[in-house]
Motif scaffolding. Structure first.
Motif, short mmCIF file in Angstrom:
data_model
loop_
_atom_site.label_atom_id
_atom_site.label_comp_id
_atom_site.label_asym_id
_atom_site.label_seq_id
_atom_site.Cartn_x
_atom_site.Cartn_y
_atom_site.Cartn_z
N MET A 147 0.90 -1.23 -0.06
CA MET A 147 0.07 -0.01 -0.06
C MET A 147 0.70 1.18 0.14
N ASP A 148 1.87 1.20 0.80
CA ASP A 148 2.89 2.49 0.87
C ASP A 148 3.37 2.78 -0.61
N ALA A 149 3.85 1.62 -1.14
CA ALA A 149 4.50 1.66 -2.33
C ALA A 149 3.59 2.05 -3.65
N GLY A 150 2.25 1.50 -3.68
CA GLY A 150 1.68 1.75 -4.81
C GLY A 150 0.31 2.36 -4.73
N ASP A 151 -0.21 2.95 -3.53
CA ASP A 151 -1.24 3.70 -3.30
C ASP A 151 -1.36 5.09 -4.21
N PHE A 152 0.02 5.71 -4.13
CA PHE A 152 0.10 7.02 -4.81
C PHE A 152 -0.24 7.06 -6.12
N VAL A 153 0.13 5.98 -6.84
CA VAL A 153 0.05 5.93 -8.18
C VAL A 153 -1.17 5.92 -8.63
N MET A 154 -2.14 5.03 -7.97
CA MET A 154 -3.78 4.81 -8.23
C MET A 154 -4.53 6.08 -7.80
N THR A 155 -4.05 6.58 -6.55
CA THR A 155 -4.69 7.92 -6.15
C THR A 155 -4.63 9.10 -6.96
N ARG A 156 -3.19 9.36 -7.31
CA ARG A 156 -3.03 10.43 -8.34
C ARG A 156 -3.92 10.46 -9.51
N ARG A 157 -3.96 9.10 -10.04
CA ARG A 157 -4.64 8.97 -11.38
C ARG A 157 -6.08 9.32 -11.12
N MET A 158 -6.65 8.84 -10.04
CA MET A 158 -7.95 8.90 -9.33
C MET A 158 -8.48 10.51 -9.41
N LEU A 159 -7.62 11.11 -8.60
CA LEU A 159 -7.76 12.47 -8.63
C LEU A 159 -7.91 13.22 -9.77
N LEU A 160 -6.79 13.01 -10.78
CA LEU A 160 -6.90 13.75 -11.97
C LEU A 160 -8.02 13.14 -12.83
N GLY A 161 -8.55 12.07 -12.75
CA GLY A 161 -9.64 11.75 -13.59
C GLY A 161 -11.03 12.25 -13.02
N ILE A 162 -11.05 12.52 -11.70
CA ILE A 162 -12.45 13.23 -11.13
C ILE A 162 -12.02 14.78 -11.63
N ARG A 163 -10.92 15.20 -11.42
CA ARG A 163 -10.86 16.61 -11.96
C ARG A 163 -11.08 16.91 -13.31
N GLN A 164 -10.80 15.82 -14.26
CA GLN A 164 -10.74 16.11 -15.59
C GLN A 164 -12.62 16.18 -15.82
N ARG A 165 -13.07 15.32 -15.34
CA ARG A 165 -14.46 14.83 -15.46
C ARG A 165 -15.60 16.27 -14.94
N ALA A 166 -15.11 16.47 -13.77
CA ALA A 166 -15.79 17.67 -13.12
C ALA A 166 -15.60 18.96 -13.89
N GLU A 167 -14.48 19.29 -14.49
CA GLU A 167 -14.14 20.59 -15.15
C GLU A 167 -15.00 20.49 -16.72
N ARG A 168 -15.17 19.38 -17.12
CA ARG A 168 -16.13 19.30 -18.44
C ARG A 168 -17.66 19.51 -17.86
N LEU A 169 -18.10 19.05 -16.80
CA LEU A 169 -19.40 19.18 -16.37
C LEU A 169 -19.53 20.53 -15.84
N GLY A 170 -18.54 21.28 -15.31
CA GLY A 170 -18.52 22.60 -14.84
C GLY A 170 -18.82 23.52 -16.17
N ARG A 171 -18.02 23.27 -17.20
CA ARG A 171 -18.22 24.00 -18.56
C ARG A 171 -19.37 23.93 -19.05
N ARG A 172 -19.94 22.66 -19.07
CA ARG A 172 -21.43 22.58 -19.76
C ARG A 172 -22.26 23.20 -18.82
N ARG A 173 -22.33 23.33 -17.62
CA ARG A 173 -23.32 23.82 -16.51
C ARG A 173 -22.95 25.37 -16.86
N ARG A 174 -21.83 25.98 -17.31
CA ARG A 174 -21.89 27.57 -17.15
C ARG A 174 -21.99 27.96 -18.73
N GLY A 175 -22.44 26.99 -19.55
CA GLY A 175 -22.81 27.44 -21.08
C GLY A 175 -21.68 27.09 -22.06
N GLY A 176 -20.60 26.80 -21.48
CA GLY A 176 -19.40 26.60 -22.71
C GLY A 176 -19.53 25.30 -23.17
#
Length: 377
Positions: free
Chosen positions: A190-219
């Motif tokens: 866990m100590d060695a591998g958790d960061f790899v998966m977590t970093r990818r997860m946070l960036l994946g959530i950010r990417q999806r949320a920003e797309r949703l935000g642009r759609r809601r703002r009319g972009g």
């Protein structure tokens, strides 16, 4: 014993001595440099030391990590992605799906059937449902806490949203665990591998949320007109600028940096001056922490204000890119048509490369549009 024998023994021992030095340096670098860095990746000092929801589940953890990303979207744009997490048949963990979701791609859309998350619900860690997190607390648009209790140990995971700037937020993720002696091998992994998966997860959530935000703002989101053909891209985005201004920006695309959603791209142009046939761009693309890819591009055709063509190549691929600009009543529509060919020595399927590259190209096109429209006339 002859003097030559001693000299021969010393020569034979030198590779072993060098190996011992390297063997000592690797764990030292991991413990003193990499481990502290990855355990607080992206987080501020205050976020690391703050008490967050769920800390009470594992009050004296053997291991703890707090990571964070800035999201260019409101907390209510991020929240729907959090509540539908979990391995298939849920929406996925937005990380490396071949590891934690049986290769099934994490959802890119909000699933209405998964928005009614409740305390006590189980979120499978993997698609075989052999282990699962249990939802401990829900504070809509503020925090989501889950835990797993197995073989005498406990793991807690908290997702916390805090406003940041006029329309953004910070997504903070904290994980804590305590395991008995029998679980120490798992803890080391866990100590060695958790960061790899977590970093990818946070960036994946950010990417999806920003797309949703642009759609809601009319972009208007970039469109993908050829989604089913790996390594062939036909993308487009409307831009509220005349074609001539967009073409001029493309001809000096290095000035459009930094790209916030397609972060980790730096570009330089040679030679300076007007862009013409033979102009070259040197590009460095950040693929992962400490891993960069160099891309070289050469302009093959320029037709202001209609099109710009270039060939490009890197260590693992080569291809051709064409920008065309179509006038519209409100400005123009920028088309990006790109084909890619992998070098034979790349030992991974084209579909895997495409799955990682396609969203980055769409994000970069959105970044280009946003940057162009934000510039003063």
């Amino acid at each position: 014993m002859p003097h030559g024998r001693h000299a021969s023994d010393r020569e034979w021992m030198r590779p072993i001595l060098r190996l011992r030095r390297v063997t000592w340096l690797v764990p030292t670098a991991y413990l003193l440099v990499y481990r502290p860095w990855q355990r607080s990746w992206g987080a501020t000092g205050t976020e690391v030391t703050d008490t967050l929801p769920g800390d009470e589940i594992v009050p004296r953890p053997q291991w703890e990590a707090t990571r964070a990303v800035v999201v260019d979207a409101r907390p209510d744009d991020v929240w729907p992605w959090l509540v539908q997490m979990g391995a298939h048949p849920r929406a996925g963990w937005y990380s490396y799906d071949w590891v934690d979701n049986a290769g099934i791609r994490s959802a890119d859309e909000i699933r209405a059937d998964l928005q009614g998350l409740r305390v006590g619900d189980r979120l499978p860690m993997t698609a075989d449902a052999s282990a699962a997190f249990v939802v401990e607390s829900i504070d809509p648009t503020r925090s989501l806490v889950m835990s797993n209790h197995a073989v005498g140990g406990a793991v807690s995971a908290a997702f916390v949203l805090r406003p940041h700037g006029p329309r953004g937020c910070r997504l903070i993720h904290r994980i804590r665990f305590r395991v008995p002696a029998s679980g120490l091998p798992w803890a080391v992994a866990m100590d060695a591998g958790d960061f790899v998966m977590t970093r990818r997860m946070l960036l994946g959530i950010r990417q999806r949320a920003e797309r949703l935000g642009r759609r809601r703002r009319g972009g208007t989101e970039p469109t993908d007109d050829d989604p089913g053909t790996p390594l062939s891209y036909d993308l487009s985005v409307p831009i509220d600028l005349p074609p001539g201004r967009v073409h001029a920006l493309l001809a000096d695309v290095q000035d459009l940096e930094p790209f916030p959603r397609a972060a980790g791209v730096t570009m330089t142009k040679w030679p300076a001056g007007p862009t013409g046939v033979g102009t070259r761009w040197h590009e460095r693309v950040r693929l992962a922490p400490g891993i960069w890819m160099r891309v070289e591009s050469t302009v093959t055709a320029v037709s202001p204000p209609v099109s710009l063509d270039m060939d490009f190549w890197a260590g693992w691929c080569e291809g051709h890119l064409t920008y065309t600009i179509e006038p519209t009543p409100s400005g123009c529509r920028l088309h990006q048509r790109e084909t890619l060919a992998l070098r034979r020595r790349l030992p991974i399927p084209a579909s895997w490369v495409d799955a990682g590259l396609r969203p980055r190209l769409l994000d970069r096109l959105a970044d280009l549009r946003d940057d162009a429209q934000s510039r003063p006339v």
